[in-house]
Write an enzyme that holds these catalytic residues in place. Structure first.
Site, PDB file in Angstrom:
ATOM      1  N   CYS A   1      19.432 -14.129  97.095  1.00 50.81           N
ATOM      2  CA  CYS A   1      19.931 -12.694  97.099  1.00 50.81           C
ATOM      3  C   CYS A   1      18.660 -11.633  97.219  1.00 50.81           C
ATOM      4  CB  CYS A   1      20.758 -12.548  95.896  1.00 50.81           C
ATOM      5  SG  CYS A   1      20.002 -12.064  94.302  1.00 50.81           S
TER       6      CYS A   1
ATOM      7  N   HIS B   1      25.105  -9.744 101.852  1.00 50.85           N
ATOM      8  CA  HIS B   1      24.054 -10.535 101.070  1.00 50.85           C
ATOM      9  C   HIS B   1      24.310 -11.873 101.047  1.00 50.85           C
ATOM     10  CE1 HIS B   1      27.697 -11.445  97.885  1.00 50.85           C
ATOM     11  NE2 HIS B   1      28.024 -11.394  98.949  1.00 50.85           N
TER      12      HIS B   1
ATOM     13  N   HIS C   1      21.907  -9.856  90.593  1.00 48.87           N
ATOM     14  CA  HIS C   1      22.261 -10.088  92.014  1.00 48.87           C
ATOM     15  C   HIS C   1      22.163  -8.928  92.763  1.00 48.87           C
ATOM     16  CE1 HIS C   1      24.357 -12.180  95.229  1.00 48.87           C
ATOM     17  NE2 HIS C   1      25.097 -10.929  95.511  1.00 48.87           N
TER      18      HIS C   1
END
Length: 400
Positions: free
Chosen positions: A314, A376, A364
């Site tokens: 991420c 993402h 994240h």
């Protein structure tokens, strides 16, 4: 004499008892089988896999942080080792400067200058040499102090180097531990998925692909709406400028026809000039470039620790995308959360290009693209995609 009697046959009561015991055993076996835990459903397996993937991502960001720290410590250790080498050379040089006075003291045997004067065959020459020796002694005293200072610095640098080496070793062990944790979580997730049928696994993938397609449609609609609004604003501003220029070029008195002629003759040049869009703000252009870079990687696989260009985790995706726009971001999602201005967690206040940090521990991150959607690298086993920001708890939004 031994007896040769035949054994008596088992009585009916004994047979009944044995039969009852066997029946009871069968019944207990059947009962235990009936009470065995049922196999988890597809949805239950997916929920457990998602939890394991999230735990793996937490460990991945720890791994990324340890890796970044390891690289920085390796650089610091190399610089310190080079500094120690240079300092050692300075100490050796200072020691060489003092070797001459040690030799002179050895040659004279430590005899005082008064005695040497009395024993000298040429007192005048001795007095001249003694004066020079006094001056040299003062110089060498300073050299001795310099040697002591250089040695002190060398010892200090060596101590600092050893401390950094110890820190580097601890970080390397943390890196190894985080890597093993990630791999363990991923293996457990894969083992759970293997308990499903191929049809069930395909159903999970299809649901995720459908959600990603819906998120993309919303993001595209938001882009189209933003482009339409920008065009309408530009058209209104151009019309306003054209009208102002027409009014300025019109004579103070005269017929309406002459005024209209003047307006038409001057409108073309201002209109052409106004048609050129104004240069976007630096942040806007960087945000647009980062979004375009991230979108060019749609479908690229998530791989823990990866920073592109073919696979990403991420924070690896956000860092790589903004690097294409000339912006350097820290390695981890936690560090990226402090890389710009935090504007709260209300997704309705986000602008395209903002970083959206998720979860309480900020493990994240994605890039906001509009319409409540982010792009993402979601999790192990998935690929770079669009997703609704509301699918995860937003921690903070960061404007770069």
């Amino acid at each position: 004499m031994a007896s040769h009697r035949r054994p008596k046959p088992a009585g009916r009561a004994r047979v009944s008892i044995l039969t009852g015991v066997a029946a009871a055993a069968v019944a207990l076996s059947a009962q235990s089988g009936a009470h065995a835990d049922p196999a988890p459903t597809k949805d239950q397996v997916k929920e457990q896999v998602d939890q394991l993937n999230e735990q793996a991502e937490v460990a991945t960001e720890k791994y990324n942080g340890a890796q970044a720290k390891q690289q920085e410590l390796q650089k610091q250790v190399a610089e310190l080792q080079d500094k120690v080498a240079r300092q050692q050379a300075s100490v050796i040089e200072a020691q060489g400067g003092l070797s001459e006075i040690a030799g002179e003291q050895y040659r004279t045997g430590g005899i005082s200058q008064t005695v040497q004067l009395m024993l000298s065959a040429s007192p005048d020459n001795f007095l001249s040499q003694a004066d020079a020796l006094n001056q040299a002694g003062s110089t060498q005293s300073g050299a001795l102090k310099e040697l002591q200072e250089q040695q002190r610095r060398l010892d200090q640098d060596r101590t600092e180097t050893q401390a950094k080496l110890g820190e580097l070793e601890a970080t390397t062990q943390q890196l190894k531990s985080s890597k093993e944790e990630v791999q363990g979580k991923l293996q457990k997730a894969q083992d759970l998925l293997n308990t499903l049928t191929e049809q069930e696994r395909q159903a999970i993938r299809a649901a995720e692909e459908k959600a990603a397609a819906e998120a993309k449609a919303k993001a595209d609609a938001a882009k189209a709406e933003a482009a339409k609004a920008a065009k309408e604003k530009a058209d209104a501003e151009r019309a306003s400028r054209d009208n102002n220029r027409s009014n300025l070029s019109a004579p103070s008195s005269g017929s309406s026809s002459s005024s209209g002629s003047s307006s038409s003759s001057t409108a073309s040049a201002p209109a052409a000039e106004a048609a050129k869009p104004a240069a976007p703000a630096a942040n806007g252009s960087r945000a647009a470039a980062a979004i375009a870079a991230a979108e060019s990687k749609l479908g690229s696989p998530y791989v823990y620790g990866a920073t592109g260009p073919n696979s990403f985790d991420c924070s690896g995706l956000t860092g790589w995308a903004y690097a294409q726009a000339g912006v350097s971001l820290p390695r981890t999602s936690q560090a990226q959360a402090t890389a710009g201005t935090q504007i709260g967690s209300d997704i309705s206040k986000a602008q395209p290009g903002d970083l959206v940090i998720f979860y309480g521990d900020r493990h994240h991150v994605g890039i906001y693209v509009g319409g409540g959607q982010v792009i993402h690298a979601p999790k192990p086993g998935a690929s770079v995609r669009y997703e609704s920001a509301s699918n995860m708890p937003v921690n903070t939004i960061v404007r770069l």
